[in-house]
Design an enzyme around this catalytic site. Sequence first.
Site, PDB file in Angstrom:
ATOM      1  N   LYS A  55       8.092  47.549  36.824  1.00 58.47           N
ATOM      2  CA  LYS A  55       8.856  47.450  38.074  1.00 58.47           C
ATOM      3  C   LYS A  55       8.309  46.316  38.944  1.00 58.47           C
ATOM      4  O   LYS A  55       9.061  45.558  39.556  1.00 58.47           O
ATOM      5  CB  LYS A  55       8.813  48.808  38.806  1.00 58.47           C
ATOM      6  CG  LYS A  55       9.627  49.871  38.059  1.00 58.47           C
ATOM      7  CD  LYS A  55       9.323  51.296  38.473  1.00 58.47           C
ATOM      8  CE  LYS A  55      10.060  52.267  37.540  1.00 58.47           C
ATOM      9  NZ  LYS A  55       9.768  53.685  37.788  1.00 58.47           N
ATOM     10  N   GLN A  99       5.637  56.806  41.920  1.00 55.98           N
ATOM     11  CA  GLN A  99       5.867  57.025  40.483  1.00 55.98           C
ATOM     12  C   GLN A  99       5.687  58.505  40.129  1.00 55.98           C
ATOM     13  O   GLN A  99       4.672  59.108  40.452  1.00 55.98           O
ATOM     14  CB  GLN A  99       4.918  56.142  39.659  1.00 55.98           C
ATOM     15  CG  GLN A  99       5.135  56.231  38.167  1.00 55.98           C
ATOM     16  CD  GLN A  99       6.510  55.723  37.704  1.00 55.98           C
ATOM     17  OE1 GLN A  99       7.019  54.725  38.186  1.00 55.98           O
ATOM     18  NE2 GLN A  99       7.114  56.437  36.767  1.00 55.98           N
ATOM     19  N   ASP A 122      14.273  54.551  45.402  1.00 55.96           N
ATOM     20  CA  ASP A 122      14.288  55.217  44.094  1.00 55.96           C
ATOM     21  C   ASP A 122      15.138  56.494  44.149  1.00 55.96           C
ATOM     22  O   ASP A 122      15.276  57.198  43.157  1.00 55.96           O
ATOM     23  CB  ASP A 122      12.837  55.550  43.685  1.00 55.96           C
ATOM     24  CG  ASP A 122      12.681  55.709  42.181  1.00 55.96           C
ATOM     25  OD1 ASP A 122      13.500  55.136  41.429  1.00 55.96           O
ATOM     26  OD2 ASP A 122      11.750  56.407  41.752  1.00 55.96           O
TER      27      ASP A 122
END
Length: 283
Positions: A55, A99, A122
């Site tokens: 990413k 994450q 996200d």
Amino acid sequence: MTALKLDGKALSQQIERDLTQRVSALVKTQQGRIPVLATILVGDDPSSAIYVRMKRNACQRVGMDSRPVVLPKETTTQQLLDEIDRLNADADVRGILLQHPVPSQIDERRCFDRIAIEKDVDGVTSHGFGLMALGERAFGSATPAGIMRLLHHYQIDVAGKSAVVVGRSPILGKPMAMMLSNANATVTICHSKTVDLPEVVRRADIVVGAVGKPEFIRADWIRDGAIVIDAGYHAGGIGDIELSGVISRALAYTPVPGGVGPMTIAALISHTVEATEASVKAS
Ligand code: NAP
């Protein structure tokens, strides 16, 4: 019949070319200020470290910066909340990626929900999920958002089709089901307590594999002419669906690798650019 390959790698490269121009325009209007995606990695899970690195590399490719926050595996919920508060308050940070998964002592839901909605690129907050599910403006969860973009790019209209999503996790199965429903598919959500899963999958025009078990969804569960979306990725380059047995019979399929994975990153980076554009417009 040979199925149409839904090439997420090629589309993600096309998306990145567009994003590079948009980031360059943003930097010009912002007197050289470069948009930043903060990435938080807690613990030492090697796969998570790879995903974060991929990413961050994508940020670099489109001209954005990333700010890595790496925390030890003993991190407490409060310490992670404090870190998220700092990033929320930092005007240079346009998006925050926490994450998944975090170590088990951390209340992951509480931490996800601490991310400011305008930086939830996200799509992991309850608030963002609720808005998306209601069809309101929000950054949807990156993996299903990337899948929807892939379907749209290949002009696959899901309206009226029967979609079966195998998996109901908060970041994948559930938002996937909501997005497909919002696009007027008729959606069935399956999970570990579903009775006679093969028969349910056999009725699907669209099958989404989001189980987390290698080739768990067998080729003979999938009917001819189905659209097959495999969100899984496992060692040896296989997904959650036994793809080798469906490529000759499906209408379309996502390869593993090169299907859903690159689209997840493309969605995350697109959302970060959109978040920056929205913030600049509002200022
Ligand atoms: P997860 O949180 O572990 O959820 C797995 C889901 O599968 C759960 O809802 C579970 O049901 C269901 N399931 C487990 N065993 C089952 C069974 N025997 N029959 C039917 N359903 C079953 O996983 P996740 O985070 O959603 O990830 C799923 C997959 O997507 C993984 O392969 C992961 O690597 C991949 N993924 C890829 C990306 C990407 O960027 N490409 C991003 C995220 C995830 P219950 O709810 O009943 O437990």
